[in-house]
Design an enzyme around this catalytic site. Sequence first.
Site, mmCIF file in Angstrom:
data_model
loop_
_atom_site.group_PDB
_atom_site.id
_atom_site.type_symbol
_atom_site.label_atom_id
_atom_site.label_comp_id
_atom_site.label_asym_id
_atom_site.label_seq_id
_atom_site.Cartn_x
_atom_site.Cartn_y
_atom_site.Cartn_z
ATOM 1 N N CYS A 295 38.578 -108.673 -3.344
ATOM 2 C CA CYS A 295 39.957 -108.489 -2.598
ATOM 3 C C CYS A 295 39.564 -106.979 -1.786
ATOM 4 O O CYS A 295 38.914 -106.322 -2.574
ATOM 5 C CB CYS A 295 40.889 -108.383 -3.399
ATOM 6 S SG CYS A 295 42.383 -108.261 -2.683
ATOM 7 N N HIS B 19 45.104 -117.059 -3.162
ATOM 8 C CA HIS B 19 44.903 -115.411 -3.374
ATOM 9 C C HIS B 19 45.999 -114.877 -2.205
ATOM 10 O O HIS B 19 46.567 -113.950 -2.481
ATOM 11 C CB HIS B 19 43.378 -115.269 -2.947
ATOM 12 C CG HIS B 19 43.129 -113.768 -2.918
ATOM 13 N ND1 HIS B 19 41.994 -113.275 -3.912
ATOM 14 C CD2 HIS B 19 43.665 -112.795 -2.018
ATOM 15 C CE1 HIS B 19 41.797 -112.064 -3.425
ATOM 16 N NE2 HIS B 19 42.803 -111.586 -2.449
ATOM 17 N N GLU B 20 45.867 -115.429 -1.165
ATOM 18 C CA GLU B 20 46.833 -114.596 -0.166
ATOM 19 C C GLU B 20 48.496 -114.761 -0.360
ATOM 20 O O GLU B 20 49.101 -113.855 -0.040
ATOM 21 C CB GLU B 20 46.536 -115.299 1.484
ATOM 22 C CG GLU B 20 44.993 -114.976 1.772
ATOM 23 C CD GLU B 20 44.447 -113.427 1.721
ATOM 24 O OE1 GLU B 20 45.179 -112.758 1.819
ATOM 25 O OE2 GLU B 20 43.181 -113.629 1.274
ATOM 26 N N HIS C 54 49.191 -112.021 -2.829
ATOM 27 C CA HIS C 54 49.598 -110.920 -2.428
ATOM 28 C C HIS C 54 51.033 -110.880 -1.881
ATOM 29 O O HIS C 54 51.659 -109.742 -2.231
ATOM 30 C CB HIS C 54 48.656 -110.762 -1.133
ATOM 31 C CG HIS C 54 47.256 -110.021 -1.403
ATOM 32 N ND1 HIS C 54 47.358 -108.925 -1.931
ATOM 33 C CD2 HIS C 54 46.034 -110.481 -1.097
ATOM 34 C CE1 HIS C 54 45.767 -108.546 -2.076
ATOM 35 N NE2 HIS C 54 45.118 -109.408 -1.478
HETATM 36 NI NI NI Z 1 43.230 -110.122 -1.355
#
Ligand code: NI
Length: 196
Positions: free
Chosen positions: A91, A133-134, A137
């Site tokens: 990241c 993953h996004e 966030h």
């Molecule tokens: Ni990331």
Amino acid sequence: MKQRIWMLPDRSDFLRERTRKIKAVGSQEERLSRDFVDTWDTVAAHGIAAPQIGWSLRAFIWKGEEMSEPEIIFNPKVLRARGELKDYDGCLSVPGYYCSTRRAAWIELTGLTGDGKPFRRKYEGFDARILQHEIDHLDGVLFIDRIDDVREGYTLDEAPSEDGGETTLVHVPASDELIAFIERFRRPLPGHALVW
Ligand code: NI
């Protein structure tokens, strides 16, 4: 406008916030979209989520393996998830540390495209992994929260190739100092990405 990527440890509070859903694509969302596009070319990443450039909105820009251009997605939501894939994760907000995580191998996703059109699509493999993953966030979750063992993590270093040609990237075990840093900032989650 090109934005700086917010990262640990300085922006740890903001990166941990849950972001707001957008109501429609208006002037604010268009400004965010320009920030995404202007910032995209300045970093090497599979995706950038809004909180990483200082916006608390449910949006990200990403580029899947077969895509020629990056794409912006608003209000993403995983409807269904199946299977499990353990693969590397990293990241921009956690610079210099990589580790494998377990994520769903297949997802069905809804959301709005960059120009506000609703969609419903299926993704698998590494694309599904990037999207998860996004989306993490947007809920204040970082990949380091999904690691089984922090000591499995590594950094990347350039090594000269044996024939004297171009350098290659090699995995170097994370230092004790880096591991202590990750331990300090991670918020371990019970289970993994299959828990929606
Ligand atoms: Ni990331």
